[in-house]
Design an enzyme around this catalytic site. Structure first.
Site, PDB file in Angstrom:
ATOM      1  N   HIS B  62       5.760  -5.147  -8.945  1.00 50.81           N
ATOM      2  CA  HIS B  62       7.096  -5.204  -8.331  1.00 50.81           C
ATOM      3  C   HIS B  62       7.106  -6.266  -7.241  1.00 50.81           C
ATOM      4  O   HIS B  62       6.069  -6.844  -6.916  1.00 50.81           O
ATOM      5  CB  HIS B  62       7.543  -3.830  -7.821  1.00 50.81           C
ATOM      6  CG  HIS B  62       6.718  -3.261  -6.708  1.00 50.81           C
ATOM      7  ND1 HIS B  62       5.390  -2.938  -6.848  1.00 50.81           N
ATOM      8  CD2 HIS B  62       7.045  -2.945  -5.424  1.00 50.81           C
ATOM      9  CE1 HIS B  62       4.941  -2.436  -5.707  1.00 50.81           C
ATOM     10  NE2 HIS B  62       5.908  -2.444  -4.835  1.00 50.81           N
ATOM     11  N   HIS B  64       7.677  -6.352  -3.966  1.00 47.34           N
ATOM     12  CA  HIS B  64       7.319  -6.197  -2.549  1.00 47.34           C
ATOM     13  C   HIS B  64       6.141  -7.113  -2.190  1.00 47.34           C
ATOM     14  O   HIS B  64       5.215  -7.298  -2.968  1.00 47.34           O
ATOM     15  CB  HIS B  64       7.000  -4.739  -2.232  1.00 47.34           C
ATOM     16  CG  HIS B  64       8.236  -3.894  -2.075  1.00 47.34           C
ATOM     17  ND1 HIS B  64       8.242  -2.532  -2.237  1.00 47.34           N
ATOM     18  CD2 HIS B  64       9.519  -4.249  -1.762  1.00 47.34           C
ATOM     19  CE1 HIS B  64       9.473  -2.079  -2.032  1.00 47.34           C
ATOM     20  NE2 HIS B  64      10.265  -3.099  -1.742  1.00 47.34           N
ATOM     21  N   ASP B  66       3.521  -7.042  -0.368  1.00 48.57           N
ATOM     22  CA  ASP B  66       2.104  -6.647  -0.398  1.00 48.57           C
ATOM     23  C   ASP B  66       1.552  -6.594  -1.818  1.00 48.57           C
ATOM     24  O   ASP B  66       0.365  -6.321  -2.008  1.00 48.57           O
ATOM     25  CB  ASP B  66       1.887  -5.323   0.338  1.00 48.57           C
ATOM     26  CG  ASP B  66       2.739  -4.180  -0.197  1.00 48.57           C
ATOM     27  OD1 ASP B  66       3.908  -4.414  -0.567  1.00 48.57           O
ATOM     28  OD2 ASP B  66       2.234  -3.034  -0.252  1.00 48.57           O
ATOM     29  N   HIS B 139      10.841   3.459  -7.943  1.00 51.68           N
ATOM     30  CA  HIS B 139      10.480   3.017  -6.598  1.00 51.68           C
ATOM     31  C   HIS B 139      11.750   2.493  -5.932  1.00 51.68           C
ATOM     32  O   HIS B 139      12.822   2.502  -6.540  1.00 51.68           O
ATOM     33  CB  HIS B 139       9.386   1.941  -6.710  1.00 51.68           C
ATOM     34  CG  HIS B 139       8.783   1.541  -5.389  1.00 51.68           C
ATOM     35  ND1 HIS B 139       8.340   2.449  -4.464  1.00 51.68           N
ATOM     36  CD2 HIS B 139       8.519   0.307  -4.861  1.00 51.68           C
ATOM     37  CE1 HIS B 139       7.845   1.781  -3.416  1.00 51.68           C
ATOM     38  NE2 HIS B 139       7.957   0.500  -3.627  1.00 51.68           N
ATOM     39  N   ASP B 209       3.883   0.879  -7.410  1.00 49.70           N
ATOM     40  CA  ASP B 209       4.430   1.909  -6.523  1.00 49.70           C
ATOM     41  C   ASP B 209       5.412   2.768  -7.316  1.00 49.70           C
ATOM     42  O   ASP B 209       6.215   2.258  -8.097  1.00 49.70           O
ATOM     43  CB  ASP B 209       5.128   1.262  -5.327  1.00 49.70           C
ATOM     44  CG  ASP B 209       4.134   0.592  -4.386  1.00 49.70           C
ATOM     45  OD1 ASP B 209       2.926   0.573  -4.711  1.00 49.70           O
ATOM     46  OD2 ASP B 209       4.560   0.092  -3.332  1.00 49.70           O
ATOM     47  N   HIS B 268      -3.872   2.480  -2.606  1.00 46.95           N
ATOM     48  CA  HIS B 268      -2.641   2.146  -1.886  1.00 46.95           C
ATOM     49  C   HIS B 268      -2.383   3.147  -0.765  1.00 46.95           C
ATOM     50  O   HIS B 268      -1.310   3.718  -0.622  1.00 46.95           O
ATOM     51  CB  HIS B 268      -1.458   2.134  -2.884  1.00 46.95           C
ATOM     52  CG  HIS B 268      -0.205   1.473  -2.368  1.00 46.95           C
ATOM     53  ND1 HIS B 268       0.780   2.172  -1.718  1.00 46.95           N
ATOM     54  CD2 HIS B 268       0.227   0.197  -2.414  1.00 46.95           C
ATOM     55  CE1 HIS B 268       1.775   1.356  -1.401  1.00 46.95           C
ATOM     56  NE2 HIS B 268       1.460   0.151  -1.808  1.00 46.95           N
TER      57      HIS B 268
END
Lengths: 336, 336
Positions: B62, B64, B66, B139, B209, B268
């Site tokens: 995804h 994001h 990080d 998510h 996530d 994570h």
């Protein structure tokens, strides 16, 4: 004025050296400035006492990835650490659009304001401690150096002048001493007119990638310290094995000697020099070549090395930060 | 099929854990796949035997930061290492434009081709070793998991069938054995029709996530190993201190038990658990909570941990890579 080197490798990271980043600390040790922000600069900061709340401004020398790819992650982490203070970023024009697009793409919303200043049209930046100027350099892409000059070196109040001008002792004097202009009896009194400085301001020049050190001649007047790339030795450059746009150790050292700089820090080393001595090329090649041209204080930067330019303009070795510190073979300027 | 965990922290890096990245290795140990690429993933790779030449494909779960901010630096470094082989990147749509814009901004020209595949319209990806499917998760932004299934588990030739079909022994048999379709007497003979497999293919599911582990139920059929985030414990989530969109250790463990998974790796982790045990929250909280719901083989990932899913579907601890290895207190699955 302390410097902590966060990354000292050119192009790509190695096990021992990250890509470019330098932290310049105010005397208080809390406020600091970041010059370049290669990938994993925020990771290097975890091994220092610096926080993303104490960061006053970021200065980017040029758009190459090893000097700026760490920006979005560092800015996002400052947000997750709940920074609220606006942050000034002085950078080439293309950086702003890219940073904003990156944060948008990753749906990262910062709880603080980013204030971009374009280096192409930059006419200086000031904090209460520091005055910063940009110097255009020569590289494959537009590149700049930044000079950091103390704006208020150990100020004291000019009591005679204050008395002559009828400014009563008390809070007004305090405000002027802290650098604030005040209103008194209908007049604006400017702090700078009532301050005395007992010594010359310190100046540090931190250059981006550059193949013409001469461009820094004016900026180095009155500077005690120059941080400049020395990506290669002359031998590699003459063998045609160097990328265009960089300086050799000899070039930078000869320039530093010509402007009578007391302290020169070389950095941004090609990975080819980063092996053990006596096994092909090594950092000793850089050191020996530079020392042939520069006889004052020469330092080859290492990651997480912390040095201090004291008020007398002397350079002190402070410490080698991080978990590898005990194993590090840093040359201390005092020879110890 | 080995896994090396390159980053196991959520959101921001800590001293001990980088942000997300997992390497999945082919049995040969040379070819490998990267799942997520948080900032400094390329730095973590320096502590592994993996090279950017051996990288077969990258899968991003995804957008994001990080999970993807390390992409441009890794791709640029592969270019500086003179990679020439095209590289497949399976990622959410927004990633392609961002990667290309980032490389343009920094004037980085790669000497190899980037071949993007959009996860939103993904219908599987194959190498000679691996078949990969995407699973949509839940998510704050669209997020996916990826299942990696061996495509040719220990193949042998069906000699009887080859003889029956009149395929002469020699180079043609070799080609079929290596997975190539051949032309013979005007017919196309497909490799897969002449191969026998002595065991079931291994399958590993690596999730992005996700707050609904149930979405992985079908993908986990026939899988030996699930790698899933467990950002928080139930206590933190119930106290309203968790960000939305993540799973708790209890949730993932209960799901893994319900699909009778033999091996579960949690990763994570929120930085709040990363201190020493007995000083507030610790990784023990995650472990204890997960173990209450899952009694098979449970592993909490650590950076640079290398584990192996062997051909019998057993999980082996291989090593803890990197300079911190000796200090690491990794729980070995065999309890040693």
């Amino acid at each position: 004025m302390d410097l902590i080197f966060l990354g000292t490798s050119s192009g790509t990271p190695t096990k021992a050296r990250n890509v470019s980043g330098v932290a310049l600390l105010e005397d208080s040790g809390k406020g600091w400035y970041l010059i370049d922000c290669g990938e994993a600069t925020q990771h290097q900061l975890l091994h220092t006492p610096l926080t993303l709340h104490g960061l006053r401004a970021i200065f980017i020398t040029h758009v190459h990835g090893d000097h700026c790819y760490g920006l979005p992650g560092l800015l996002a982490s400052a947000g997750m650490a709940r920074r609220q203070e606006p942050l000034d970023i002085i950078a080439p024009r293309a950086i702003e659009a890219w940073v904003r697009a990156t944060l948008d793409m990753s749906q990262s919303w910062l709880p603080y304001e980013l204030r971009f200043h374009t280096t192409e049209s930059f006419d200086g930046w000031c904090s209460s401690q520091m005055r910063v100027e940009a110097i255009a350099l020569s590289h494959r892409v537009p590149s700049w150096g930044y000079s950091f000059t103390e704006s208020r070196p150990d100020p004291s109040l000019d009591a005679d002048k204050l008395d002559r001008d009828g400014v009563p002792r008390g809070p007004l004097w305090g405000a002027l001493m802290r650098g604030h202009d005040i209103e008194h009896e209908g007049r604006t009194l400017r702090s700078e007119h009532y301050l005395l400085f007992s010594r010359a301001p310190r100046r540090v020049v931190i250059a981006g990638d550059n193949d013409q050190p001469e461009l820094l001649r004016e900026a180095c007047q009155g500077a005690q310290l120059l941080v400049h790339e020395a990506t290669y030795t002359q031998a590699i450059a003459e063998a045609g094995k160097a990328d265009f746009g960089h300086s050799t150790a000899a070039q930078v050292a000869a320039f530093a000697a010509s402007v009578q700089l007391p302290h020169l820090v070389l950095t941004h080393f090609s990975a080819r020099y980063q092996g053990a001595p006596n096994r092909g090329l090594s950092m000793d090649d850089i050191r020996v070549e530079a020392a042939e041209h520069f006889s004052a204080n020469l330092i080859l930067a290492e990651d997480l090395l912390r040095i201090r330019l004291d008020k007398q303009g002397q350079l002190q070795w402070v410490e080698r930060l991080g978990k590898d510190a005990r194993e590090a073979a840093v040359s201390r300027p005092d020879g110890s």
